[in-house]
Write a protein that holds these residues in place. Sequence first.
Motif, PDB file in Angstrom:
ATOM      1  N   LEU A  26      -0.151  31.743 -62.537  1.00  0.00           N
ATOM      2  CA  LEU A  26      -0.179  30.497 -63.299  1.00  0.00           C
ATOM      3  C   LEU A  26      -0.548  30.814 -64.736  1.00  0.00           C
ATOM      4  O   LEU A  26      -1.584  31.420 -65.008  1.00  0.00           O
ATOM      5  N   MET A  44       4.248  28.076 -63.226  1.00  0.00           N
ATOM      6  CA  MET A  44       3.767  28.413 -61.891  1.00  0.00           C
ATOM      7  C   MET A  44       4.857  29.245 -61.247  1.00  0.00           C
ATOM      8  O   MET A  44       5.908  28.728 -60.857  1.00  0.00           O
ATOM      9  N   PRO A 142       3.816  21.502 -60.378  1.00  0.00           N
ATOM     10  CA  PRO A 142       3.653  21.974 -61.754  1.00  0.00           C
ATOM     11  C   PRO A 142       3.781  20.863 -62.788  1.00  0.00           C
ATOM     12  O   PRO A 142       3.139  20.928 -63.844  1.00  0.00           O
ATOM     13  N   ASN A 145       0.342  19.242 -62.981  1.00  0.00           N
ATOM     14  CA  ASN A 145      -0.616  20.105 -63.682  1.00  0.00           C
ATOM     15  C   ASN A 145      -0.354  20.134 -65.186  1.00  0.00           C
ATOM     16  O   ASN A 145      -1.299  20.110 -65.986  1.00  0.00           O
ATOM     17  N   CYS A 165      -0.844  21.279 -55.798  1.00  0.00           N
ATOM     18  CA  CYS A 165      -0.354  22.507 -55.203  1.00  0.00           C
ATOM     19  C   CYS A 165       0.499  22.133 -53.987  1.00  0.00           C
ATOM     20  O   CYS A 165       0.427  21.011 -53.481  1.00  0.00           O
ATOM     21  N   ASP A 189       1.460  27.420 -52.017  1.00  0.00           N
ATOM     22  CA  ASP A 189       2.221  27.538 -53.267  1.00  0.00           C
ATOM     23  C   ASP A 189       3.603  28.156 -53.030  1.00  0.00           C
ATOM     24  O   ASP A 189       3.837  29.332 -53.300  1.00  0.00           O
ATOM     25  N   VAL A 241      -6.455  25.945 -58.550  1.00  0.00           N
ATOM     26  CA  VAL A 241      -5.663  25.558 -59.720  1.00  0.00           C
ATOM     27  C   VAL A 241      -6.561  24.888 -60.763  1.00  0.00           C
ATOM     28  O   VAL A 241      -6.419  25.133 -61.968  1.00  0.00           O
TER      29      VAL A 241
END
Length: 263
Positions: A26, A44, A142, A145, A165, A189, A241
């Motif tokens: 990441l 990611m 992703p 995030n 995730c 993941d 994460v």
Amino acid sequence: MPLDTSLYPLTLLRPDGRRWNELRRLHAQISTQSAADGSAYLEMGNTKILCIVTGPNEPRGGGQQRREGRERDEAQIHVEINQAGFAGTDRKKRGKGDRRLMEMGSTIASAMATACFLNLFPHSTVHVTLHVLSVDGPVLAPCINATTLALIDAGIPTRDYVCACTCGLSPLAPGVMRREGESQDPLLDLNGMEEMEVPFLTVATLGEEGDKVVVLNMERRVRMEAVEGMLATGIEGCRRVRGLLDQVVRERGGAVIAAGSGT
């Protein structure tokens, strides 16, 4: 090319060399776009996302809306996702009209609304634009995030990080029957090959302990007894994460402080 399911039961290694509970690499940056109120770039694995945030801004005609009594007590988050034509193997550009991207945008907006103090910005809108530059596995995690980092960069007050995730189930080798009481290993993941072959869920949590689940999206059907293990593994992945995202924010904050003090 189909996923080689004969390797994992023998070596307990996935096609990319990871074990069942290992995250992909990441990498993230914030404040990547100087013209935006907030921005972030996140990778990611080989999935690459650029997120741009503008606002909170009062929409056009906001004064007229207030006079008509239709003002909102808190800001709204509007999420738009665009996928570049070169992002995936199908070479197909996806934008506003893509139904799946619209559903993902609605999911992200709902998740972020639980984390942000939107009551501080009445009758305003926060616009989030996500550009999917490369796809290698599920995109929702992703995107969540990257949005978290961009909102923090924009100065939107939040209760905590919203971190996401994915978690799937290990495949069975051809011709291998699962014995009664035997469970498949969860896989943390997922990459692109695994996404196409195994059932998985996307989980997003709010808070350091991951005790509040704000997104739970299941892809394909699985046995009920497998869901608990998948969820527990996904929540643990969200905790890890969060630690990586927190490190990115702290490094950026340290750089800003050092630049302001001239050191």
